[in-house]
Design a protein around this motif. Structure first.
Motif, PDB file in Angstrom:
ATOM      1  N   ALA A   1       0.922  -1.174   0.038  1.00 43.05           N
ATOM      2  CA  ALA A   1      -0.003   0.019  -0.150  1.00 43.05           C
ATOM      3  C   ALA A   1       0.780   1.359   0.015  1.00 43.05           C
ATOM      4  O   ALA A   1       1.845   1.374   0.764  1.00 43.05           O
ATOM      5  CB  ALA A   1      -0.818  -0.056   1.191  1.00 43.05           C
ATOM      6  N   PHE A   2       0.755   2.109  -0.847  1.00 47.72           N
ATOM      7  CA  PHE A   2       1.620   3.342  -0.962  1.00 47.72           C
ATOM      8  C   PHE A   2       0.679   4.423  -1.516  1.00 47.72           C
ATOM      9  O   PHE A   2      -0.367   4.350  -1.982  1.00 47.72           O
ATOM     10  CB  PHE A   2       2.698   2.954  -1.764  1.00 47.72           C
ATOM     11  CG  PHE A   2       2.224   2.863  -3.375  1.00 47.72           C
ATOM     12  CD1 PHE A   2       1.931   1.432  -3.536  1.00 47.72           C
ATOM     13  CD2 PHE A   2       2.485   3.671  -4.182  1.00 47.72           C
ATOM     14  CE1 PHE A   2       1.585   1.174  -4.877  1.00 47.72           C
ATOM     15  CE2 PHE A   2       2.221   3.182  -5.446  1.00 47.72           C
ATOM     16  CZ  PHE A   2       1.762   2.060  -5.981  1.00 47.72           C
ATOM     17  N   GLY A   3       1.304   5.739  -1.851  1.00 52.46           N
ATOM     18  CA  GLY A   3       0.551   6.830  -2.151  1.00 52.46           C
ATOM     19  C   GLY A   3       1.300   8.151  -1.845  1.00 52.46           C
ATOM     20  O   GLY A   3       2.483   8.183  -1.156  1.00 52.46           O
ATOM     21  N   ASN A   4       0.515   8.950  -1.978  1.00 50.13           N
ATOM     22  CA  ASN A   4       1.150  10.358  -1.498  1.00 50.13           C
ATOM     23  C   ASN A   4      -0.018  11.386  -0.949  1.00 50.13           C
ATOM     24  O   ASN A   4      -1.141  11.082  -1.449  1.00 50.13           O
ATOM     25  CB  ASN A   4       1.820  11.008  -2.814  1.00 50.13           C
ATOM     26  CG  ASN A   4       0.621  11.176  -3.993  1.00 50.13           C
ATOM     27  OD1 ASN A   4       0.109  12.288  -3.991  1.00 50.13           O
ATOM     28  ND2 ASN A   4       0.920  10.380  -4.961  1.00 50.13           N
ATOM     29  N   LEU A   5       0.603  12.438  -0.331  1.00 54.28           N
ATOM     30  CA  LEU A   5      -0.494  13.299   0.395  1.00 54.28           C
ATOM     31  C   LEU A   5      -0.021  14.935   0.094  1.00 54.28           C
ATOM     32  O   LEU A   5       1.434  14.965   0.094  1.00 54.28           O
ATOM     33  CB  LEU A   5      -0.640  13.185   1.774  1.00 54.28           C
ATOM     34  CG  LEU A   5      -1.307  13.944   2.720  1.00 54.28           C
ATOM     35  CD1 LEU A   5      -1.942  12.785   3.744  1.00 54.28           C
ATOM     36  CD2 LEU A   5      -0.407  15.056   3.360  1.00 54.28           C
ATOM     37  N   GLY A   6      -0.870  15.602  -0.469  1.00 52.32           N
ATOM     38  CA  GLY A   6      -0.347  17.026  -0.668  1.00 52.32           C
ATOM     39  C   GLY A   6      -1.513  18.150  -0.199  1.00 52.32           C
ATOM     40  O   GLY A   6      -2.710  17.924  -0.471  1.00 52.32           O
ATOM     41  N   VAL A   7      -1.213  19.178   0.329  1.00 49.93           N
ATOM     42  CA  VAL A   7      -1.968  20.264   0.548  1.00 49.93           C
ATOM     43  C   VAL A   7      -1.658  21.476  -0.553  1.00 49.93           C
ATOM     44  O   VAL A   7      -0.495  21.811  -0.785  1.00 49.93           O
ATOM     45  CB  VAL A   7      -1.702  20.772   1.757  1.00 49.93           C
ATOM     46  CG1 VAL A   7      -2.655  22.069   2.157  1.00 49.93           C
ATOM     47  CG2 VAL A   7      -1.999  19.595   2.967  1.00 49.93           C
ATOM     48  N   ASN A   8      -2.872  21.804  -1.051  1.00 50.50           N
ATOM     49  CA  ASN A   8      -2.877  22.922  -2.424  1.00 50.50           C
ATOM     50  C   ASN A   8      -3.880  23.725  -2.063  1.00 50.50           C
ATOM     51  O   ASN A   8      -4.799  23.397  -2.201  1.00 50.50           O
ATOM     52  CB  ASN A   8      -2.722  22.403  -3.537  1.00 50.50           C
ATOM     53  CG  ASN A   8      -2.269  23.311  -4.675  1.00 50.50           C
ATOM     54  OD1 ASN A   8      -2.193  24.442  -4.440  1.00 50.50           O
ATOM     55  ND2 ASN A   8      -2.159  22.963  -6.001  1.00 50.50           N
ATOM     56  N   ALA A   9      -3.490  25.223  -1.849  1.00 49.23           N
ATOM     57  CA  ALA A   9      -4.499  26.009  -1.635  1.00 49.23           C
ATOM     58  C   ALA A   9      -5.615  25.722  -0.699  1.00 49.23           C
ATOM     59  O   ALA A   9      -6.710  25.917  -0.825  1.00 49.23           O
ATOM     60  CB  ALA A   9      -5.334  26.475  -2.765  1.00 49.23           C
TER      61      ALA A   9
END
Lengths: 245, 452
Positions: B118-126
């Protein structure tokens, strides 16, 4: 010149008249003067209170008479009829000051009513003392572990409670069922309910009117004692009486 | 006994009891031994590797939300009982955040030897938080993708937590035999941290603890309705102990008729249309059933009681288990939901707080099995197969334990324990493993797990 002569003439005439008059007064009393108009009569006033001493809350009769007055008033009451009486019940000692005014003057009179405070009200007999007596005389009922039947050694407590309650028939109360800490929360509340109802049943069977008794269970939610030993647990396994005002 | 020999004995017992519980065959279980049991034992668990999700962007909020997400996801999968998480110390230095970055041999061969990744990414944008997550079958390099998900919401710690729960539940659903995960479930409980016993709620992992009732009385025994719309509980009112109803839609108490007497321990039927509870409205405490509105009450038991703590077989709605003191110390009984066919389930000691498993086959309850003067009996959590009355002890040598309650997937049990010195809420897998403390403030009791 002419004027000076005339002055002298008048002076002489007046002197002569004076002499003449003085000679006559010794000979005859003069006519009495016309009588002056009679002076207006002075007002009279009197006031009395009967009895002159009362307890607070009681009343007394205030009576007054005046004459020759057109304007009669009593301080604190106001304008009144010239003669009259009135019931009064002041809370404190009072001096009634009557003023009667008339053409002939003003007349005053006073009467004093002494008000004594009543003795302090007797302590409201039922509530306070019943509550005290209740806590002094009522005995809680203790239970065995996991049991809700009133055990033999607690029957004397029930008997004492019944005796007190029969002598104080106006006393209402709640029996609280309590349990020790060892059981489970829900079961203990049900067990406490059974204990409270066992006490109520014992009282009702002994003649206490059921409508006087409420029950509530606290299970182990409100312990009297928080140590983990049998002495403490026994304190917590009980039917506890609470006075209901 | 040397540790390895003991381990062997233990694993044999585990297999035996697992077989018993799976097949419903009655076998005597040596009561003095610790055993493990559960519905998933004897089955090889999937080895799942879960490297930390990678940051996608440089927003200042990123790092904190990434930590919340990674911690929550790891914990959800770790306690799920469905997978075996591969220790992070076995992972390669380069972990993927996107599908093209997956290097299959680095995962599907030892040391990680993972079956799933299980993998992935997390990002905050505006101000918006976006999570992309994948589940790969790394042994199947031709067509590895089992799951690909994207979540987006206003950036907040709570949102990161919810996304981790949702992704964990997706994984558990696929790897756990199609049984829905529990990561978004709630636990209702009693806490005295305001000074009075009030009803509280929290996420299943202990986060987001918040007060529900403000009665300033004594409120106990919360039971959440199957549709999560209402909490039934019991509290002292002006007329004594009554069943109360709190609407989670309206966030306030709603009307429930007062019965008189002492009314305790409500329990929802599986379809949410009925409540069973203990009532002394007729004198002794009995098990009574009413509509969910509190109308049409009828009592099912008529013994001298006290009868308390009912729980429905939510699978059939045809049976109710409860506690009765009709023969002395409280024991567990079952009956049909019309009051017939009374069966005594426990034969000794002090047995209370039954809770019926979602699959209808098991009861969990608290039992002081050997009770009386001179007995050092502790209150422990037990599991019983209803058909065979075969039982297994789940907690050992750890304080007083009470009020076990099943998770909606039947894999977990939440309970109250005094093992830390005061009553707190703990959870464990239904085989007694993965024990976790969920509350730490005040005295916390009577946990009740939501049904979904």
């Amino acid at each position: 010149m002419k004027q000076a002569n005339r002055k002298w003439f008048l002076f002489t005439l007046a002197l002569g008249a004076l002499m003449l008059l003085g000679a006559c007064s010794k000979k005859a009393a003069p006519a009495p003067p016309p009588p002056p108009p009679p002076p207006p009569p002075s007002p009279t006033a009197s006031i009395s209170v009967s009895p002159n001493s009362v307890q607070a809350g009681q009343s007394a009769s205030l009576t007054w008479q005046t004459s020759n007055a057109t304007d009669v008033s009593i301080a604190g009451i106001g304008a009144v009829q010239p003669n009259g009486s009135q019931s009064v019940s002041p809370t404190d000692s009072t001096t009634y000051h009557l003023v009667a005014k008339g053409a002939g003057g003003t007349q005053e009179a006073t009467a004093r009513l002494t008000v004594t405070q009543p003795p302090p009200p007797p302590p409201p007999p039922p509530t306070v003392s019943d509550s005290d007596l209740f806590s002094q005389n009522i005995k809680d009922v203790y239970f065995d572990y996991d049991k809700s039947d009133v055990r033999a050694d607690q029957q004397s407590s029930i008997a004492a409670d019944v005796q007190f309650l029969s002598q104080h028939a106006n006393v209402n109360f709640t029996v609280e069922g309590h349990c020790d800490e060892r059981g489970s929360t829900e079961y203990n509340i049900a067990l406490g309910d059974k204990r409270a109802n066992a006490v109520k049943t014992a009282l009702v069977n002994a003649g206490v009117n059921a409508s006087r008794v409420k029950t509530i269970s606290y299970g182990k939610e409100k312990p009297f004692c928080t140590e983990s030993n049998e002495a403490c647990w026994q304190q917590n396994r009980r039917g506890h009486f609470v006075y209901q005002p | 006994m040397p540790p390895c020999a003991r381990l062997k004995l233990r694993s044999k017992l585990v297999a035996a009891v697992a077989l018993v519980l799976l097949c419903g065959v009655a076998l005597p279980v040596p009561a003095q031994d610790w055993v493990k049991t559960g519905t998933s034992l004897g089955v090889e668990k999937v080895r799942l590797a879960v490297p930390d999700f990678k940051p996608a962007g440089n927003d200042p909020q990123n790092a904190a939300l990434l930590k919340t997400f990674n911690d929550t996801l790891w914990n959800d999968l770790d306690v799920s009982g469905v997978v075996e998480l591969v220790s992070k110390s076995f992972y390669p230095l380069q972990v993927p955040g996107q599908p093209p970055e997956v290097v299959f041999p680095a995962w599907n061969a030892p040391p990680p030897n993972a079956a799933m990744l299980a993998f992935g990414n997390l990002g905050v944008n505006a101000g918006r938080l976006t999570v992309q997550g994948w589940l790969y079958d790394v042994k199947n390099t031709q067509s590895p993708q089992v799951l690909g998900k994207q979540y987006s919401d206003a950036a907040s710690d709570a949102a990161a937590r919810v996304m981790a729960h949702k992704f964990a539940d997706e994984i558990i659903f696929r790897l756990g035999g199609g049984i829905a995960g529990i990561a978004e479930s709630q636990i209702y409980f009693v806490s005295d941290r305001t000074g009075r016993k009030e009803i509280w709620a929290m996420d299943y992992d202990g986060s987001n603890q918040h007060q529900v009732t403000h009665l300033n009385s004594i409120a106990i025994s919360p039971r959440i309705s199957p549709d999560n719309s209402r909490v039934a509980f019991s509290a002292i009112t002006k007329t004594g102990w009554e069943i109360m109803m709190y609407s989670l839609d309206l966030n306030r108490l709603v009307n429930f008729p007062h019965q008189g007497g002492t009314n305790l321990s409500p329990a929802w039927s599986g379809d949410g249309t009925k409540l069973a509870f203990s009532s002394s409205r007729n004198g002794a405490s009995q098990i009574c059933v009413s509509e969910a509105s509190g109308t049409n009450i009828r009592c099912l038991t008529s013994d001298k009681g006290p009868d308390v703590s009912p729980t429905w077989n939510r699978k059939t709605n045809g049976q109710i288990a409860f506690v009765s003191g009709q023969t002395g110390l409280p024991q567990i009984y079952t009956m049909q939901s019309d009051g017939t066919n009374l069966q005594r389930m426990t034969d000794q000691g002090y047995a209370v707080s039954p809770n019926w498993a979602p699959n209808g086959q098991f009861l969990t309850f608290a039992w002081v099995r050997k009770y009386g003067p001179g007995e050092p009996g502790a209150s422990d959590i037990y599991l019983m197969d209803i058909a065979s009355k075969q039982w297994v002890q789940l907690t050992h040598d750890a304080g007083r334990n009470d009020f076990p309650c099943w998770s909606p997937d039947g894999r977990h049990i939440v309970f109250q324990s005094r093992r830390s010195g005061k009553d707190e809420i703990w959870s464990m897998l239904a085989d007694g493993s993965k024990v976790q403390q969920l509350t730490f403030s005040g005295s916390n009791t009577q946990p009740n797990w939501s049904w979904k």
